[in-house]
Design a protein around this motif. Structure first.
Motif, PDB file in Angstrom:
ATOM      1  N   LEU A 138     -10.983 -12.365  -1.183  1.00 13.49           N
ATOM      2  CA  LEU A 138      -9.722 -11.673   0.195  1.00 13.49           C
ATOM      3  C   LEU A 138      -8.568 -11.183  -0.458  1.00 13.49           C
ATOM      4  CD1 LEU A 138     -10.146 -11.910   3.689  1.00 13.49           C
ATOM      5  CD2 LEU A 138     -11.754  -9.550   2.175  1.00 13.49           C
ATOM      6  N   LYS A 139      -8.063 -12.581  -1.109  1.00 11.33           N
ATOM      7  CA  LYS A 139      -6.822 -11.466  -2.266  1.00 11.33           C
ATOM      8  C   LYS A 139      -6.605 -11.594  -3.530  1.00 11.33           C
ATOM      9  CE  LYS A 139      -2.329 -13.925  -4.007  1.00 11.33           C
ATOM     10  NZ  LYS A 139      -1.336 -15.364  -3.509  1.00 11.33           N
ATOM     11  N   GLN A 140      -7.749 -11.661  -3.683  1.00 14.59           N
ATOM     12  CA  GLN A 140      -8.588 -11.680  -5.759  1.00 14.59           C
ATOM     13  C   GLN A 140      -8.685 -10.623  -5.324  1.00 14.59           C
ATOM     14  OE1 GLN A 140     -10.788 -15.062  -6.238  1.00 14.59           O
ATOM     15  NE2 GLN A 140      -9.265 -16.324  -7.286  1.00 14.59           N
ATOM     16  N   GLY A 141      -9.757  -9.752  -4.058  1.00 14.36           N
ATOM     17  CA  GLY A 141     -10.257  -8.834  -4.168  1.00 14.36           C
ATOM     18  C   GLY A 141      -8.978  -7.772  -4.084  1.00 14.36           C
ATOM     19  N   ILE A 142      -7.816  -8.013  -2.873  1.00 16.00           N
ATOM     20  CA  ILE A 142      -7.026  -6.481  -3.065  1.00 16.00           C
ATOM     21  C   ILE A 142      -6.238  -6.663  -3.603  1.00 16.00           C
ATOM     22  CG2 ILE A 142      -5.001  -6.492  -1.696  1.00 16.00           C
ATOM     23  CD1 ILE A 142      -6.283  -8.416   0.792  1.00 16.00           C
ATOM     24  N   ASN A 143      -5.523  -7.521  -4.526  1.00 19.43           N
ATOM     25  CA  ASN A 143      -4.753  -8.011  -5.862  1.00 19.43           C
ATOM     26  C   ASN A 143      -5.719  -6.799  -7.259  1.00 19.43           C
ATOM     27  OD1 ASN A 143      -2.806  -9.102  -5.292  1.00 19.43           O
ATOM     28  ND2 ASN A 143      -3.469 -10.802  -5.717  1.00 19.43           N
ATOM     29  N   ALA A 144      -7.452  -6.922  -7.056  1.00 23.16           N
ATOM     30  CA  ALA A 144      -7.421  -6.312  -8.056  1.00 23.16           C
ATOM     31  C   ALA A 144      -8.195  -5.046  -7.306  1.00 23.16           C
ATOM     32  CB  ALA A 144      -8.943  -6.541  -8.336  1.00 23.16           C
ATOM     33  N   THR A 145      -8.057  -4.862  -6.712  1.00 21.10           N
ATOM     34  CA  THR A 145      -7.899  -2.466  -6.206  1.00 21.10           C
ATOM     35  C   THR A 145      -6.766  -2.289  -6.077  1.00 21.10           C
ATOM     36  OG1 THR A 145      -9.306  -3.387  -4.044  1.00 21.10           O
ATOM     37  CG2 THR A 145      -8.398  -1.044  -4.019  1.00 21.10           C
TER      38      THR A 145
ATOM     39  N   PRO B  15       5.722  -1.482   4.314  1.00 27.67           N
ATOM     40  CA  PRO B  15       4.886  -0.697   5.006  1.00 27.67           C
ATOM     41  C   PRO B  15       3.812  -1.829   4.735  1.00 27.67           C
ATOM     42  CG  PRO B  15       6.052   0.622   4.108  1.00 27.67           C
ATOM     43  CD  PRO B  15       6.958   0.053   4.376  1.00 27.67           C
ATOM     44  N   SER B  16       3.238  -2.089   5.291  1.00 26.34           N
ATOM     45  CA  SER B  16       1.733  -3.206   4.773  1.00 26.34           C
ATOM     46  C   SER B  16       0.935  -3.098   5.872  1.00 26.34           C
ATOM     47  CB  SER B  16       2.328  -4.406   5.028  1.00 26.34           C
ATOM     48  OG  SER B  16       3.033  -5.123   5.549  1.00 26.34           O
TER      49      SER B  16
ATOM     50  N   ALA C 116      -0.924 -10.166   4.230  1.00 26.06           N
ATOM     51  CA  ALA C 116      -0.048  -9.060   3.764  1.00 26.06           C
ATOM     52  C   ALA C 116      -0.881  -7.841   3.112  1.00 26.06           C
ATOM     53  CB  ALA C 116       1.424  -8.926   4.621  1.00 26.06           C
ATOM     54  N   ILE C 117      -1.770  -6.427   3.097  1.00 23.91           N
ATOM     55  CA  ILE C 117      -1.558  -5.325   1.724  1.00 23.91           C
ATOM     56  C   ILE C 117      -0.504  -5.102   2.087  1.00 23.91           C
ATOM     57  CG2 ILE C 117      -3.878  -4.233   1.370  1.00 23.91           C
ATOM     58  CD1 ILE C 117      -5.697  -5.705   3.181  1.00 23.91           C
ATOM     59  N   GLY C 118       0.039  -4.657   1.011  1.00 26.78           N
ATOM     60  CA  GLY C 118       1.070  -3.709   0.181  1.00 26.78           C
ATOM     61  C   GLY C 118       0.683  -2.580  -0.585  1.00 26.78           C
ATOM     62  N   SER C 119       1.126  -1.394  -0.862  1.00 26.49           N
ATOM     63  CA  SER C 119       1.241  -0.579  -2.205  1.00 26.49           C
ATOM     64  C   SER C 119       2.409  -0.095  -2.677  1.00 26.49           C
ATOM     65  CB  SER C 119       0.254   0.454  -1.545  1.00 26.49           C
ATOM     66  OG  SER C 119       0.410   1.464  -2.759  1.00 26.49           O
ATOM     67  N   THR C 120       2.703   0.173  -3.911  1.00 25.80           N
ATOM     68  CA  THR C 120       3.523   0.821  -4.034  1.00 25.80           C
ATOM     69  C   THR C 120       3.449   2.247  -4.044  1.00 25.80           C
ATOM     70  OG1 THR C 120       2.920   0.558  -6.454  1.00 25.80           O
ATOM     71  CG2 THR C 120       4.910  -1.249  -5.056  1.00 25.80           C
ATOM     72  N   ARG C 121       2.076   2.843  -4.184  1.00 28.46           N
ATOM     73  CA  ARG C 121       2.230   4.319  -4.747  1.00 28.46           C
ATOM     74  C   ARG C 121       0.885   5.199  -3.904  1.00 28.46           C
ATOM     75  NH1 ARG C 121      -2.809   5.678  -6.297  1.00 28.46           N
ATOM     76  NH2 ARG C 121      -4.317   3.710  -7.506  1.00 28.46           N
TER      77      ARG C 121
END
Length: 488
Positions: A325-332, A376-377, A347-352
């Motif tokens: 999951l971590k690899q898949g999230i970071n690849a999204t 936010p995450s 925790a899933i975060g985003s900068t944009r």
């Protein structure tokens, strides 16, 4: 008014009652299919069947009086001993004792209550006791501080989301009685530097509690599998108490947690006794009086059923799923995992992207993820129930990102409304803002926003000018959600 607002004039049949209950459950999140990333830990049908059988066998028994039910006493002492051995008791060099509790919150309440009473006895000059803890520590500790008159002194964490030992040391005052670290902290799944905190506790003569409610039944097995797990348990010098939830990665029935202490003298401050009551002598080891025997028995049953080999096997599958999951999230595109989690909490975060909007899309697709803030995450606690659904989740996550990356009219309208709201609340008098938050909470509580799109609510919270406004909004919302339903 709902039929459940009053007792029925005549009782219903067992079949009718169970059918009604099943129909209401149909609206709950489908955790059995691995759609909930919190709240429920499921190790499969065989374990579930054992838990139900063990719980039912002792569902009427009461752990309040161990002399009446010596079976429950045996179950509890065995569970505490097994848990203590797993979490460093053999290497601690001290007598490790403890009790089972109803959950992590009760265990943390007891840790703070014990520290307060220890300080009253050993340091009576302290009138306003304080505990120092990272901002990522579980809110149950804030609840304990509120209940027991201990001031919680919060310290920002480092850039990697772990406790800042230097900052915590600097926050110590003559009134400090307790330090707290997490293994791992809930928001980002990272283990605080417990060894360093232990050195500070020893040097300053303070107690140190490790909140391993989430990780206590996962980290030891992850370490055996070769994962790099920082020191965190009772084998660490300076750690004086530790809490671990069995109904999380121990896969026990709710509610089952354990609080462990380094030495019987310290645990004695946890106990309560009333000897002058006309009803007899009343001793109580934990917060609760009545203690459901089923939870105690089921914890003993599952720990003996799985054994070390069973837990290692479960941990291997869960850690592999978390890594995928971590690899898949970071690849999204647009997403990343916050920090460097030490186990299966992400925790899933985003900068944009508006991560809450991504969460809303996932909710509409049938997934339940908790929302977090600062930063936010979206929160994920990976357990055995998720091993088989990693691919489908990552596919839905990619679709959610695609949807959010293409703003539609609704998103543009919501964003515009939020900007207007931000300008209004900062221009209005504080009393009027308080009244408006009350109206907003009633609207949210009566609508479907909490089960559908929550991004507007988090946007509103972020717009409020003071923490008091945020607290009022949530308290009013809680009041709405806990009132009798008006729908049949």
């Amino acid at each position: 008014m709902s039929e459940s607002a009053h007792l029925p004039t005549h009782g219903n049949t067992k079949e009718a009652i169970l059918a009604r209950m099943a129909s209401l459950r149909d609206h709950d999140v489908n955790w059995r299919a691995g759609r909930a990333w919190s709240l429920v830990f499921d190790a499969g049908d065989e374990v579930s069947e054992l838990l139900q059988a063990a719980y039912t066998m002792f569902f009427a028994e009461n752990g309040l009086n161990p002399t009446a039910f010596p079976s429950l006493r045996r179950f509890e002492t065995d569970v505490v001993a097994m848990t203590g051995h797993l979490l460093g008791a053999a290497n601690a060099g001290d007598d490790i004792v403890g009790n089972m509790t109803s959950g992590g919150t009760e265990s943390l309440l007891l840790a703070v209550k014990t520290a307060r009473d220890w300080a009253r006895s050993r340091r009576p000059a302290i009138r306003t006791p304080e505990m120092v803890l990272p901002i990522t520590a579980h809110p149950a500790l804030a609840k304990a501080a509120h209940y027991f008159g201990v001031t919680a002194v919060y310290v920002p964490v480092r850039a990697d989301f772990r406790a800042d030992v230097a900052a915590m040391t600097a926050a110590i005052t003559p009134n400090t009685i307790l330090l707290v670290g997490s293994a791992p902290s809930y928001p980002q799944g990272v283990v605080d530097p417990i060894r360093e905190l232990g050195q500070v506790a020893l040097a300053r003569g303070l107690l140190l509690h490790v909140d391993a409610c989430v990780g206590g039944m996962m980290l030891p097995f992850a370490r055996r599998l070769g994962y790099a797990v920082p020191p965190f348990d009772l084998s660490v010098p300076g750690v004086t108490s530790l809490s671990v939830d069995l109904h999380k990665y121990g896969y026990a029935a709710k509610g089952a947690s354990v609080i462990l202490y380094r030495g019987a003298d310290l645990r004695r401050f946890q106990f309560f006794v009333q000897t002058a009551w006309p009803g007899g002598i009343y001793p109580s080891p934990t917060m609760t009086g009545t203690r459901p025997g089923g939870a105690i028995a089921a914890a003993w049953a599952v720990m003996n059923y799985l054994g070390e080999a069973g837990y290692v096997n479960l941990a291997a599958q869960v850690m592999a799923a978390a890594r995928k999951l971590k690899q898949g999230i970071n690849a999204t595109p647009g997403l990343h995992v916050l920090g460097s989690p030490d186990m299966s909490v992400l925790a899933i975060g985003s900068t944009r992207l508006d991560i809450y909007d991504v969460g809303d899309e996932l909710t509409l697709a049938g997934w339940h993820l908790d929302r977090q803030q600062s930063p936010p995450s979206l929160h994920m606690t990976v357990n055995m129930a998720h091993v088989a659904v990693t691919d489908s989740f990552l596919a839905d996550l990619a679709h959610a990102v695609q949807q959010v990356s293409q703003p539609d009219a609704r998103r543009r309208l919501a964003a515009g409304g939020l900007r207007v709201a931000q300008k209004i609340v900062h221009a209005l008098p504080p009393r009027l803002v308080t009244r408006l938050t009350s109206v907003a909470s009633r609207t949210l509580g009566q609508g479907s926003g909490l089960s559908g799109r929550t991004a507007p609510m988090y946007g509103l919270i972020g717009s409020l000018p003071s923490q008091d406004n945020v607290d009022d909004l949530v308290l009013d919302l809680l009041d709405q959600l806990t009132r009798p339903t008006l729908e049949s």
